[in-house]
Design an enzyme around this catalytic site. Structure first.
Site, short mmCIF file in Angstrom:
data_model
loop_
_atom_site.label_atom_id
_atom_site.label_comp_id
_atom_site.label_asym_id
_atom_site.label_seq_id
_atom_site.Cartn_x
_atom_site.Cartn_y
_atom_site.Cartn_z
N CYS A 1 0.79 -1.22 0.08
CA CYS A 1 0.01 0.16 0.03
C CYS A 1 0.98 1.34 0.14
O CYS A 1 2.26 1.02 0.18
CB CYS A 1 -0.98 -0.01 1.29
SG CYS A 1 -0.21 0.25 2.76
N ASP B 1 -7.44 -21.44 -16.79
CA ASP B 1 -8.44 -20.79 -15.74
C ASP B 1 -9.65 -20.57 -16.22
O ASP B 1 -9.84 -19.96 -17.55
CB ASP B 1 -8.05 -19.65 -15.08
CG ASP B 1 -8.65 -19.28 -13.96
OD1 ASP B 1 -8.95 -20.00 -13.27
OD2 ASP B 1 -8.88 -17.93 -14.17
N CYS C 1 30.91 -11.72 -36.21
CA CYS C 1 30.95 -10.09 -36.02
C CYS C 1 30.83 -9.54 -34.94
O CYS C 1 31.68 -8.75 -34.29
CB CYS C 1 30.24 -9.50 -37.27
SG CYS C 1 30.45 -10.26 -38.95
N CYS D 1 27.19 -11.97 -39.02
CA CYS D 1 27.08 -13.11 -38.30
C CYS D 1 27.47 -12.83 -36.83
O CYS D 1 28.01 -11.89 -36.58
CB CYS D 1 27.46 -14.49 -38.66
SG CYS D 1 29.28 -14.31 -38.72
#
Length: 815
Positions: free
Chosen positions: A59, A510, A134, A131
């Protein structure tokens, strides 16, 4: 890693330095603390700020507790804790004070984690990477610079994160030395960049023309040395960049494709194979261009997301309206969104009505009606009607910003397959490189053949040693799939989750809020001794003052069909049973069967109706007095319109089992399961029972995904192989907790996600097998002498290009 916002550039005091030195000497420091101290000692402005995420606050009072607790520390000058965003900003006069924060927060019963990178962390876009080797070369080179503290280069996204204490220009210059181009992400690409690209393309074309003239000349009796000069010129023009990159790669102890190709080309020239050498570098340059152009298409999937939200907004101040950059707009400002415009920031409508196209966020094709009090999201389109929107989130906190951040993070995370291939390539390349050297030297020394022949075979092995197609096979497919999913309103949080989703055989849902609307509605009315309108009018009167969800559903239904309430008084709630009120001097009741049984009301016929409705999974509200029953209203949580069709599509996508998990009784569960078209259901479950249900499915041999709202179903989502949350556009928690997030509040996009994941797995496997077959074929063809050097280069760059193009199909994949 935390941000250190250097608000003042003044040097630190001697006392601050002494404090750090003392901290560094303390033997009881943890490794993390020592790293923090080392980082702090490198840069000590007179006041710094850090941003944290706080966990455990329940809170607003928690935020105040933390502020007061940290404010007691001597060096802390300011603490701001925002409960709603769970963020904390701390300002300190001494950087060493930040080390104590985590300990102090733990004492208060909370935990924190640094939220961002440091202020000296910069993000660059890198151009020219072909690639992952590099990317490794760039990392290795920049790690040699004393000003660089930390660096990470991601080939898939084309991004480089550098933590350094030099200038941006220094980093860009160093990257350009090894043959790549770095652009600070906040800057737009300049015209000069395009000119450089065009110049590079022109040089490749020029070298191709020179090679063509050299070949033409050799067939027309022109002197051999003229053709050789043309080939040499072509090699210099096309080979300058890779040779330069190779030099820096070797210097940083990296063995990348530039090193292998440069060695092959130079070696070919040394043995007089000038045409072969020129062809090698030319094919290599063409392959690099095509690969880079293709990979850019995958990276555009994120750039397109970034362009969704407009950079400016019309802000209303009093009676005036003017344009303002979105980053300057604060929470509470009023923005005006005209018909046809994109909404610039998340907010709440305070004036106007419209239909809003939310497809960029949720993937929903049908515009959603919005009115007063409704939430709108940045990047969505206002179809018609002018809107006044009160801003509720800053630019960096909008839903679209979070989506972009999550997708970028997802693309930077390596899948298990990608990590394995990278490890394999790191072993494969040096092994083949050593073999190539051995081929050049050992056979001639042992008397097998001549030096020239074996040297040429060694050069071919060098080219074949480059595993570009194999290394690129997985990341481009993953980036393309994640980009496709994001465009369709689905967030997949990483390559590993994409791979797992492709293996799912069972999905558990659910019930409430996932398969069903999650909001009870009136589904059946049985008037016994009065008309239906009279029954609803009495029920409306009785339930009007109740806050119970069932009461609210009856009130809403009565309002919808225009029923008017009666004059009631002396309203009273009967706990666990119902409500009562006095209407026209008689006391009326609305409640469950037990309420009327306790009052001994005759229920002979009523019980049969109640039992019938309850068997259908409905909640029953009886309306009557102490003398008689007027009628029965049944309320139920109705199934979503999209649930049955989505589950049917899931089965077609290869998911064998669909399961519903619910806390409802057997009768309700059976009815909903039948309507939703699920294979199985588990009823009467508590939250911990859902976890047991997931484990049971896993023990049966299923790879299980769990679909829920990301909050109440957290334990089950965590237990499942994949956690999928719905309605991510409306809840930050869903986006943070689940592995996959469906931004829309329905299951429409789930079948697409499953099919996309399976397609991605298929393409990754295709790419890996294709790359391996090409490499093995090239290796086999070397020994009988059937493979030429230019063919070896073509097989390598060609295979890499085919692999990329195959992966790009995922960008356009549709169900």
């Amino acid at each position: 890693m935390p941000i250190l916002n250097q608000e003042k550039t003044g040097c630190c005091s001697n006392s601050a330095k002494e404090t750090i030195n003392e901290l560094e000497k303390t033997s009881c420091c943890s490794n993390n603390e020592q790293k923090t101290i080392k980082t702090i000692s490198n840069s000590l402005p007179s006041e710094e700020k850090m941003l944290y995420r706080v966990r455990g606050m329940d809170c607003a009072a928690c935020a105040i507790t933390i502020e007061k607790g940290l404010s007691r520390l001597k060096e802390i000058s300011e603490v701001k804790v925002n409960f709603s965003t769970a963020k904390m900003q701390v300002a300190a006069s001494n950087a060493g004070a930040f080390i104590l924060i985590e300990t102090e927060i733990k004492k208060l019963g909370y935990s924190v984690e640094p939220l961002n990178q440091k202020g000296n962390m910069k993000i660059f876009d890198i151009e020219g990477m072909d690639c992952s080797s590099c990317a490794k070369s760039i990392e290795n080179h920049l790690n040699t610079l004393p000003s660089v503290q930390n660096i990470s280069v991601n080939f898939s996204t084309g991004k480089m994160k550098v933590e350094h204490f030099g200038s941006v220009e220094d980093i860009m210059s160093e990257v350009s030395k090894i043959g790549y181009k770095a652009l600070l992400q906040s800057n737009k690409k300049s015209i000069q960049t395009n000119k450089i690209k065009n110049n590079e393309n022109g040089l490749v074309i020029l070298s191709g023309i020179l090679i063509a003239f050299g070949i033409f000349g050799s067939f027309n009796g022109i002197s051999t040395w003229i053709s050789t000069i043309l080939y040499a010129l072509a090699m210099v023009i096309s080979g300058y960049k890779p040779v330069k990159s190779a030099f820096y790669a070797i210097r940083s102890r990296s063995l990348d494709m530039n090193v292998l190709m440069s060695a092959a080309a130079i070696g070919a020239a040394l043995i007089g194979e000038w045409l072969e050498g020129a062809t090698v570098v030319w094919f290599f340059a063409i392959g690099n261009y095509l690969q880079a152009h293709s990979i850019e298409r995958t990276r555009d999937s994120i750039r397109n997301l970034m362009d969704l939200a407009p950079p400016e907004a019309w802000v209303q101040v009093g009676s005036e309206i003017f344009k303002k950059p979105v980053e300057e707009i604060i929470i509470g400002d009023i923005i005006i969104v005209k018909p046809g415009d994109k909404i610039p920031l998340d907010g709440e409508i305070i004036q106007g009505e419209s239909s809003v196209n939310q497809a960029p966020i949720t993937g929903e094709s049908i515009p959603v009606d919005k009115t007063l009090g409704d939430t709108v999201y940045a990047g969505t389109i206002n179809e018609h009607g002018s809107l006044e929107v009160k801003v509720t989130k800053l630019m960096e906190d909008t839903t679209i910003s979070k989506i972009i951040h999550l997708v970028e993070e997802a693309q930077e995370q390596k899948a298990s397959t990608e990590a394995f291939i990278d490890k394999f390539a790191s072993i494969y390349t040096p092994v083949v490189f050593i073999l190539a050297i051995a081929f050049m030297v050992l056979p001639p020394l042992l008397g097998f053949g001549n030096w020239g022949g074996w040297f040429y075979k060694g050069l071919e092995l060098l080219v074949v040693a480059c595993p570009c197609a194999l290394v690129i096979s997985t990341p481009v497919a993953i980036v393309s799939a994640i980009g496709n999913a994001a465009k369709n309103g689905v967030l997949i949080k990483g390559g590993s989750f994409l791979e797992k989703a492709g293996t799912i055989t069972a999905i558990a849902f659910d019930k409430t809020g996932t398969l069903t609307e999650g909001k009870p509605k009136v589904s059946e009315i049985k008037a016994l001794t009065v008309s239906e309108e009279e029954l609803l009018s009495i029920a409306f009167t009785l339930e009007a003052y109740s806050t119970h969800p069932i009461a609210k559903s009856i009130v809403d239904y009565a309002n919808e069909i225009g029923i008017q309430p009666k004059n009631g008084k002396m309203f009273k709630s009967i706990i666990g049973k119902g409500v009562e009120a006095t209407i026209e001097e008689d006391v009326f009741y609305a409640g469950n069967l037990k309420l009327f049984e306790d009052m001994n009301v005759p229920l002979v016929d009523v019980k049969n109706h109640v039992q019938e409705m309850q068997n259908k999974g409905k909640t029953v509200v009886i309306i009557g007095t102490q003398d008689r029953i007027f009628g029965i209203i049944a309320v139920s949580d109705i199934i979503r319109e999209t649930s049955a069709s989505a589950l049917k599509a899931l089965k077609q996508s290869g998911v064998n089992q669909t399961i519903m998990l619910t806390g409802d009784n057997e009768g309700t569960a059976k009815m909903i399961a039948s309507e939703a078209n699920v294979n199985r259901y588990f009823a009467g479950l508590l939250p911990e029972d859902k976890v047991d249900s997931i484990k049971k499915l896993q023990n049966e041999g299923h790879k299980v995904a769990m679909v829920g709202d990301g909050i109440n179903d957290a334990p089950a989502l965590a237990t499942a192989d994949i956690g999928i949350a719905m309605g991510g556009a409306g809840t930050d928690t869903a986006m943070e907790t689940a592995d996959i997030v469906l931004m829309a509040d329905n299951l429409d996009k789930l079948p697409h996600t499953m099919k996309l994941s399976r397609k991605a797995l298929t393409i990754i496997k295709q790419n890996i097998w294709f790359s391996i077959i090409i490499k093995v074929t090239a290796l086999v063809l070397i020994f009988p002498g059937w493979l030429t050097l230019w063919m070896a280069v073509l097989s390598d760059t060609g295979a890499a290009l085919i692999v990329i193009l195959n992966a790009l199909r995922l960008l356009k994949f549709k169900v």
